[in-house]
Scaffold this motif. Structure first.
Motif, PDB file in Angstrom:
ATOM      1  N   PRO A   1      -1.217   9.824  -3.863  1.00 12.45           N
ATOM      2  CA  PRO A   1      -1.651   8.972  -2.589  1.00 12.45           C
ATOM      3  C   PRO A   1      -0.280   8.600  -2.052  1.00 12.45           C
ATOM      4  O   PRO A   1      -0.457   8.590  -0.535  1.00 12.45           O
ATOM      5  N   ARG A   2       0.992   8.610  -2.556  1.00 17.09           N
ATOM      6  CA  ARG A   2       2.079   8.392  -1.793  1.00 17.09           C
ATOM      7  C   ARG A   2       2.615   9.393  -0.909  1.00 17.09           C
ATOM      8  O   ARG A   2       2.867   9.289   0.412  1.00 17.09           O
TER       9      ARG A   2
ATOM     10  N   GLU B   1       0.156  11.739   0.164  1.00 18.08           N
ATOM     11  CA  GLU B   1      -0.577  11.858   1.081  1.00 18.08           C
ATOM     12  C   GLU B   1      -0.398  10.969   2.387  1.00 18.08           C
ATOM     13  O   GLU B   1      -0.626  11.299   3.450  1.00 18.08           O
ATOM     14  N   ALA B   2      -0.213   9.783   2.040  1.00 17.52           N
ATOM     15  CA  ALA B   2       0.261   8.849   3.157  1.00 17.52           C
ATOM     16  C   ALA B   2       1.362   9.107   4.130  1.00 17.52           C
ATOM     17  O   ALA B   2       1.290   9.154   5.227  1.00 17.52           O
ATOM     18  N   ASN B   3       2.475   9.910   3.492  1.00 18.04           N
ATOM     19  CA  ASN B   3       3.412  10.520   4.117  1.00 18.04           C
ATOM     20  C   ASN B   3       2.996  11.635   5.077  1.00 18.04           C
ATOM     21  O   ASN B   3       3.465  11.834   6.226  1.00 18.04           O
TER      22      ASN B   3
ATOM     23  N   ARG C   1       0.133  12.252   6.102  1.00 15.50           N
ATOM     24  CA  ARG C   1      -0.877  11.864   7.152  1.00 15.50           C
ATOM     25  C   ARG C   1       0.003  11.478   8.223  1.00 15.50           C
ATOM     26  O   ARG C   1      -0.255  11.586   9.399  1.00 15.50           O
TER      27      ARG C   1
ATOM     28  N   ARG D   1      -3.653   6.425  14.835  1.00 17.42           N
ATOM     29  CA  ARG D   1      -3.665   6.999  13.606  1.00 17.42           C
ATOM     30  C   ARG D   1      -3.959   5.774  12.621  1.00 17.42           C
ATOM     31  O   ARG D   1      -3.701   4.714  12.547  1.00 17.42           O
ATOM     32  N   ARG D   2      -5.014   6.015  11.460  1.00 21.68           N
ATOM     33  CA  ARG D   2      -5.516   4.982  10.666  1.00 21.68           C
ATOM     34  C   ARG D   2      -5.370   5.861   9.020  1.00 21.68           C
ATOM     35  O   ARG D   2      -5.645   6.927   8.991  1.00 21.68           O
ATOM     36  N   ASP D   3      -4.471   5.027   8.239  1.00 25.59           N
ATOM     37  CA  ASP D   3      -4.457   5.627   6.995  1.00 25.59           C
ATOM     38  C   ASP D   3      -5.271   4.733   5.816  1.00 25.59           C
ATOM     39  O   ASP D   3      -4.927   4.907   4.708  1.00 25.59           O
ATOM     40  N   SER D   4      -6.150   3.955   6.361  1.00 29.29           N
ATOM     41  CA  SER D   4      -7.138   3.172   5.412  1.00 29.29           C
ATOM     42  C   SER D   4      -8.259   3.259   6.067  1.00 29.29           C
ATOM     43  O   SER D   4      -8.706   3.400   6.997  1.00 29.29           O
TER      44      SER D   4
ATOM     45  N   ARG E   1     -13.300   5.989   2.110  1.00 32.03           N
ATOM     46  CA  ARG E   1     -13.298   7.178   1.663  1.00 32.03           C
ATOM     47  C   ARG E   1     -14.750   8.068   1.361  1.00 32.03           C
ATOM     48  O   ARG E   1     -15.283   7.288   0.950  1.00 32.03           O
TER      49      ARG E   1
END
Length: 362
Positions: A241-242, A244-246, A248, A297-300, A303
C-alpha cells in the motif's frame, strides 16, 4: 502466493543440492505417437499454456486445473517423465520454491502437430525454454502468471461458477507482438462476473522500477488509444500500500498531462491489501482504487472489486466484449519472422473426463 510475491533476489542465492535425476522416456517419433492415447484435453491445455506463457509453477497449474495439489503433482510428474514438460526448482533463501514447468521437446512436437506445423515453425528451442531458469526476469514472469492464475482459481471457486470467468489472457510476448511499437504491457485480460465484463492491460510492479518510469508509460497507452480509437483500462498492481500511495501521486501527474486523459482509465491496487487468510485471494477482490476522472487526486475511497471498475468509467460500457483484437497483425513474432503464431489458449482448463471414462494413466 499472490499476497506475498517472490522477489528476484530471493531466487538468485547460492545453488541448492542437485536433485536426483528421474528416468525419462527418450523423445522419439514413436514416443510422440504413443502420446496420442496418453494425453488428455487437460494435458494439451497445459502444453498450450506453457507455449504461451513460457513458465508456470506447479502450484499455479494445480490451482487452475486440478481438484487437489496431490493429483496435479502426480500428473505433472508423469508429463515430465514422458518428456512432455521440463522442470526446474530455483533456490529460495527461505523455505523452498515450487517446481517450475516449461515446455519440453515432446510437448512442443505434440502442439505443433495439432496445428499442422513442425516444432521449428513455432520457434521452439529446448535450450531457450530452459534458459528462463537463469533469467533475471524470472520472478516478474512468474508473478504475472500468478496474478492471472489467481483469477482462474477464483472463477473456479466462485459460488456461481457459471457467472465468473477469465475469458482472455494474453502473455507479455503476445502483447508485444500486437502493441510493442507503442506499449509493452505485462498482460491483457478480460474478466466476467455476474453479467459485468471488463477488459484491461496489466502493469505488474515488484518495486524494482522507478515510479517516474512507471508513470511515463501512460503516454504510450494514450498513443495506443488514439491509434486504435479503443479505450482500454490500465490496471497497475503494486506490492505494498505504501508504494501504491507513492505511485498514485506520480501517476496522477502524468495522467493529468495527457491530451485525452479519459482515454486512459487507470486503477491501482496492492498485493498487501489482499487477505492472506482467504481461501482464494485474487485480484478480483475489492482492492482497486481508480484514479478520479475529474477533480483533484483522491487516494482514499471505497475499494472496488475488479468487475465493478466499469462503474467508475461508464463511457467504457459500449465497448466491452468487442474491442479485443481477434487476430494478430502480420509481422515478426517473438522468435523471428519465421515463427508461427498459435491462437491463445483458453484461460479456463477443460472439464475433467466424466467418471468411468478417464484417460489412461490418469
Amino acid at each position: 502466493m499472490i499476497t506475498n510475491p517472490t522477489r528476484q533476489h530471493a531466487l538468485r542465492s547460492a545453488p541448492g543440492p542437485a536433485s536426483r535425476p528421474a528416468g525419462r522416456v527418450r523423445n522419439s517419433v514413436e514416443h510422440q505417437a504413443a502420446l496420442a492415447w496418453r494425453l488428455t484435453p487437460r494435458d494439451r491445455w497445459i502444453v498450450a499454456m506453457l507455449a504461451e506463457h513460457r513458465v508456470l509453477t506447479a502450484t499455479q497449474i494445480t490451482d487452475m486445473a486440478f481438484p487437489s495439489f496431490r493429483s496435479g503433482r502426480q500428473r505433472l510428474r508423469e508429463l515430465y517423465l514422458w518428456s512432455v514438460l521440463d522442470r526446474f526448482q530455483p533456490f529460495a533463501a527461505l523455505g523452498s520454491a515450487p517446481m517450475h514447468y516449461v515446455l519440453a521437446p515432446a510437448g512442443a512436437a505434440v502442439l505443433a502437430a495439432a496445428h499442422g506445423l513442425e516444432p521449428r515453425d513455432l520457434g521452439y528451442r529446448h535450450d531457450r525454454a530452459l534458459g528462463i531458469a537463469h533469467s533475471l526476469r524470472l520472478a516478474h514472469t512468474v508473478g504475472v502468471a500468478e496474478w492471472f492464475a489467481a483469477l482462474v482459481d477464483a472463477a473456479r471457486h466462485h459460488p456461481c461458477a457459471d457467472e465468473s470467468a477469465l475469458e482472455v489472457w494474453w502473455s507479455e510476448a503476445r502483447c508485444a507482438r500486437l502493441f510493442g511499437d507503442l506499449v509493452r504491457p505485462d498482460g491483457y485480460g478480460r474478466w466476467h462476473t455476474r453479467g459485468r465484463r471488463i477488459e484491461f492491460f496489466l502493469e505488474y510492479d515488484l518495486g524494482t522500477e522507478a515510479l517516474s518510469r512507471v508513470a511515463a508509460k501512460l503516454a504510450g497507452y494514450a498513443a495506443l488509444a488514439a491509434a486504435t480509437t479503443i479505450t482500454t483500462p490500465l490496471l497497475i498492481w503494486l506490492p505494498t500500500p505504501r508504494r501504491e500511495a507513492n505511485a498514485r501521486a506520480a501517476l496522477h501527474r502524468a495522467w493529468r498531462d495527457l491530451d485525452q486523459p479519459a482515454a486512459v482509465p487507470v486503477a491501482t491496487a496492492a498485493a498487501g491489501l489482499l487477505d492472506p487468510d482467504s481461501a482464494h485471494p485474487s485480484p478480483a477482490d475489492p482492492v482497486w482504487l481508480p484514479l478520479p476522472t475529474t477533480g483533484p487526486r483522491r487516494d482514499s475511497g471505497p475499494r472496488l472489486p475488479l468487475d465493478r471498475l466499469v462503474e467508475a468509467w461508464p463511457h467504457l460500457e459500449p465497448h466491452l466484449g468487442d474491442s479485443a483484437p481477434q487476430a494478430e497483425p502480420t509481422g515478426a513474432g517473438e522468435h523471428g519472422s519465421g515463427a508461427a503464431r498459435l491462437p491463445a489458449p483458453f484461460p479456463m482448463p477443460p472439464a475433467p473426463s466424466p467418471r468411468g471414462r478417464a484417460a489412461p494413466h490418469r
